[in-house]
Design an enzyme around this catalytic site. Structure first.
Site, mmCIF file in Angstrom:
data_model
loop_
_atom_site.group_PDB
_atom_site.id
_atom_site.type_symbol
_atom_site.label_atom_id
_atom_site.label_comp_id
_atom_site.label_asym_id
_atom_site.label_seq_id
_atom_site.Cartn_x
_atom_site.Cartn_y
_atom_site.Cartn_z
ATOM 1 N N TYR A 3 0.832 -1.215 0.000
ATOM 2 C CA TYR A 3 0.000 0.000 0.000
ATOM 3 C C TYR A 3 0.861 1.257 0.000
ATOM 4 C CZ TYR A 3 -3.638 -3.271 1.672
ATOM 5 O OH TYR A 3 -4.491 -4.337 1.823
ATOM 6 N N HIS A 32 0.709 -11.808 1.931
ATOM 7 C CA HIS A 32 -0.366 -11.057 1.267
ATOM 8 C C HIS A 32 -1.117 -11.884 0.218
ATOM 9 C CE1 HIS A 32 -1.458 -6.623 0.248
ATOM 10 N NE2 HIS A 32 -2.492 -7.414 0.059
HETATM 11 N N1 LIG Z 1 -5.526 -8.788 1.572
HETATM 12 C C1 LIG Z 1 -5.833 -8.259 0.407
HETATM 13 O O1 LIG Z 1 -5.427 -8.745 -0.660
HETATM 14 C C2 LIG Z 1 -6.705 -7.028 0.373
HETATM 15 C C3 LIG Z 1 -7.331 -6.646 -0.831
HETATM 16 C C4 LIG Z 1 -8.149 -5.525 -0.820
HETATM 17 C C5 LIG Z 1 -8.346 -4.817 0.359
HETATM 18 N N2 LIG Z 1 -7.705 -5.181 1.508
HETATM 19 C C6 LIG Z 1 -7.889 -4.431 2.799
HETATM 20 O O2 LIG Z 1 -9.281 -4.297 3.036
HETATM 21 C C7 LIG Z 1 -9.609 -2.912 3.189
HETATM 22 C C8 LIG Z 1 -11.014 -2.646 2.717
HETATM 23 O O3 LIG Z 1 -11.194 -2.995 1.359
HETATM 24 P P1 LIG Z 1 -11.347 -1.885 0.207
HETATM 25 O O4 LIG Z 1 -10.695 -0.652 0.665
HETATM 26 O O5 LIG Z 1 -10.878 -2.506 -1.047
HETATM 27 O O6 LIG Z 1 -12.931 -1.711 0.047
HETATM 28 P P2 LIG Z 1 -14.181 -1.364 1.014
HETATM 29 O O7 LIG Z 1 -13.748 -1.062 2.384
HETATM 30 O O8 LIG Z 1 -15.214 -2.428 0.785
HETATM 31 O O9 LIG Z 1 -14.752 -0.041 0.319
HETATM 32 C C9 LIG Z 1 -14.057 1.165 0.339
HETATM 33 C C10 LIG Z 1 -14.893 2.194 -0.447
HETATM 34 O O10 LIG Z 1 -16.128 2.422 0.216
HETATM 35 C C11 LIG Z 1 -16.317 3.821 0.458
HETATM 36 N N3 LIG Z 1 -16.939 3.952 1.796
HETATM 37 C C12 LIG Z 1 -16.426 3.561 2.989
HETATM 38 N N4 LIG Z 1 -17.293 3.803 3.993
HETATM 39 C C13 LIG Z 1 -18.387 4.373 3.425
HETATM 40 C C14 LIG Z 1 -19.620 4.857 3.946
HETATM 41 N N5 LIG Z 1 -19.897 4.795 5.249
HETATM 42 N N6 LIG Z 1 -20.515 5.384 3.067
HETATM 43 C C15 LIG Z 1 -20.237 5.447 1.743
HETATM 44 N N7 LIG Z 1 -19.092 4.997 1.189
HETATM 45 C C16 LIG Z 1 -18.168 4.466 2.029
HETATM 46 C C17 LIG Z 1 -14.931 4.437 0.396
HETATM 47 O O11 LIG Z 1 -15.004 5.728 -0.182
HETATM 48 P P3 LIG Z 1 -14.494 7.057 0.593
HETATM 49 O O12 LIG Z 1 -13.021 6.863 0.857
HETATM 50 O O13 LIG Z 1 -14.786 8.143 -0.400
HETATM 51 O O14 LIG Z 1 -15.302 7.132 1.850
HETATM 52 C C18 LIG Z 1 -14.202 3.514 -0.595
HETATM 53 O O15 LIG Z 1 -14.407 3.938 -1.926
HETATM 54 C C19 LIG Z 1 -8.510 -2.205 2.378
HETATM 55 O O16 LIG Z 1 -8.417 -0.824 2.663
HETATM 56 C C20 LIG Z 1 -7.299 -3.006 2.781
HETATM 57 O O17 LIG Z 1 -6.847 -2.613 4.072
HETATM 58 C C21 LIG Z 1 -6.916 -6.303 1.533
#
Ligand SMILES: NC(=O)c1ccc[n+]([C@@H]2O[C@H](COP(=O)([O-])OP(=O)(O)OC[C@H]3O[C@@H](n4cnc5c(N)ncnc54)[C@H](OP(=O)(O)O)[C@@H]3O)[C@@H](O)[C@H]2O)c1
Length: 273
Positions: free
Chosen positions: A47, A105
Site C-alpha cells: 500500500y 499477502h
Molecule cells: N488482503 C488483500 O489482498 C486485500 C485486498 C483488498 C483490500 N484489503 C484491505 O481491506 C480494506 C477494505 O477494502 P477496500 O478498501 O478494497 O474496500 P471497502 O472497504 O469495501 O470499500 C471502500 C470504499 O467504500 C467507500 N466507503 C467507505 N465507507 C463508506 C460509507 N460509510 N458510506 C459510503 N461509502 C463508504 C470508500 O469511499 P471514501 O473513501 O470516499 O469514503 C471507498 O471507496 C482495504 O483498505 C485493505 O486494508 C486487503
C-alpha cells in the site's frame, strides 16, 4: 467493541482498512480512526503507506497494547532472506517495535511455501510480530500453512461481502480456530445501491454500510476492515449498535453468489468457489 479470538490472538472485529490512503490522508485518517475508537489498523507493504500509517498511530498516542496493527508482505519478498529483511523494514517504516499480525499477502507461485513459512515463524519467534497469518489462501493452501507453521496461523484475510459466497473458506477457518478477515467488506461501495440492504437500513434508521458491517461481524469469527478517506464515514462505520433480525440476516445471506468477486489479480490461486 467485539473481539474475535483466534488461536491465541484477540482481534477487534472492526478494523480500519488503509489501502489507497496516501500521504497526509493516511496519517490523519489513522489518527482520527483511533481517536474515535477503532483499535485495529490494516496496512501492507504494497500500500506504500506504512510510514504515514505509523505516524497516525504515533499521533493518536494510545498505549501500544491498545492497538492491533496488521501488515502484509508481498510475494516478491518471499524467499527466506528477503522476507526477513522486508519484515524488519516494515517495523522501521511503521516505527513500531512489533506488529500484532504479519500476513503473507498472496500465495506465491514461485517460492515454496515451506521457505516462506519458516521466515514467517522466524518473524514471530524474534518478536517482529505477535501473530502470523495468511491472505488470499485457498483451503488447501491454508492446510499446508497450518501443517508447516510452528506458530499458530490466526487468520486468512479474504474478500468477503454480501455478493460473494465464502461459506467453505469460513467453515475451514473456524474448524482450524482461525478468524476470517473480510476485505472489501462493503464491496467497495456497491452495497450503497442495494435494494434489500437499503430496506433493512431504513427499518433501523442506519446506512447500508452499517447494515453490511453488522451482518459481517455477527458471523462467527468474522472480522471486517472497511476503508474510508472521510472521518464522518469512519465514524458511521463504527456505529453498529443495532440488532438485525434473523429474517434480515437471511435476506442478506441470500444475496451472496459464487461470481461476486471484485478482486482478482494475476497471481490469484484457483479459488475454492
Ligand atoms: N488482503 C488483500 O489482498 C486485500 C485486498 C483488498 C483490500 N484489503 C484491505 O481491506 C480494506 C477494505 O477494502 P477496500 O478498501 O478494497 O474496500 P471497502 O472497504 O469495501 O470499500 C471502500 C470504499 O467504500 C467507500 N466507503 C467507505 N465507507 C463508506 C460509507 N460509510 N458510506 C459510503 N461509502 C463508504 C470508500 O469511499 P471514501 O473513501 O470516499 O469514503 C471507498 O471507496 C482495504 O483498505 C485493505 O486494508 C486487503
Amino acid at each position: 467493541m467485539k473481539i474475535v479470538e483466534a488461536n491465541g490472538a484477540r482481534i477487534p472485529a472492526i478494523g480500519f482498512g488503509t489501502w489507497d490512503l496516501r500521504g497526509e490522508t493516511a496519517t490523519t485518517m489513522v489518527e482520527s480512526a483511533l481517536e474515535m475508537g477503532y483499535r485495529h489498523i490494516d496496512t501492507a507493504q504494497s500500500y506504500d503507506n506504512e510510514r504515514e500509517v505509523g505516524r497516525g498511530i504515533a499521533k493518536a498516542g494510545l498505549k501500544r497494547d491498545e492497538v492491533f496493527v496488521t501488515t502484509k508482505i508481498w510475494p516478491d519478498a518471499f524467499t527466506g532472506e528477503e522476507f526477513r529483511r522486508a519484515a524488519q523494514e516494515s517495523l522501521e517504516r511503521l516505527k513500531l517495535e512489533c506488529v500484532d499480525l504479519l500476513l503473507l499477502h498472496w500465495p506465491s507461485k514461485e517460492v515454496p511455501l515451506a521457505e516462506t513459512i519458516e521466515a514467517l515463524n522466524w518473524a514471530e519467534a524474534s518478536g517482529i510480530t505477535r501473530h502470523v497469518g495468511v491472505s488470499n489462501f485457498t483451503i488447501a493452501m491454508m492446510d499446508e500453512a497450518v501443517r508447516l507453521s510452528t506458530a499458530p496461523i490466526v487468520c486468512n484475510q479474504v474478500e468477503y461481502h454480501p455478493y460473494l459466497l465464502q461459506d467453505r473458506v469460513h467453515a475451514a477457518c473456524r474448524a482450524r480456530g482461525m478468524a476470517m478477515t473480510a476485505y472489501c467488506p462493503i464491496a467497495r461501495g456497491k452495497v450503497l445501491g442495494d435494494p434489500v440492504i437499503g430496506r433493512v437500513a431504513a427499518a433501523h434508521g442506519v446506512s447500508p454500510t452499517q447494515v453490511t458491517l453488522r451482518w459481517l461481524i455477527d458471523q462467527d469469527g468474522v472480522v471486517a476492515i472497511p476503508r474510508t478517506s472521510r472521518a464522518e464515514r469512519a465514524e458511521e462505520n463504527l456505529a453498529l449498535d443495532f440488532v438485525l433480525t434473523a429474517q434480515e440476516t437471511a435476506e442478506i445471506d441470500g444475496l451472496r453468489s459464487k461470481n461476486g468477486r471484485l478482486v482478482n489479480i494475476a497471481q490469484a490461486p484457483e479459488w475454492d468457489v
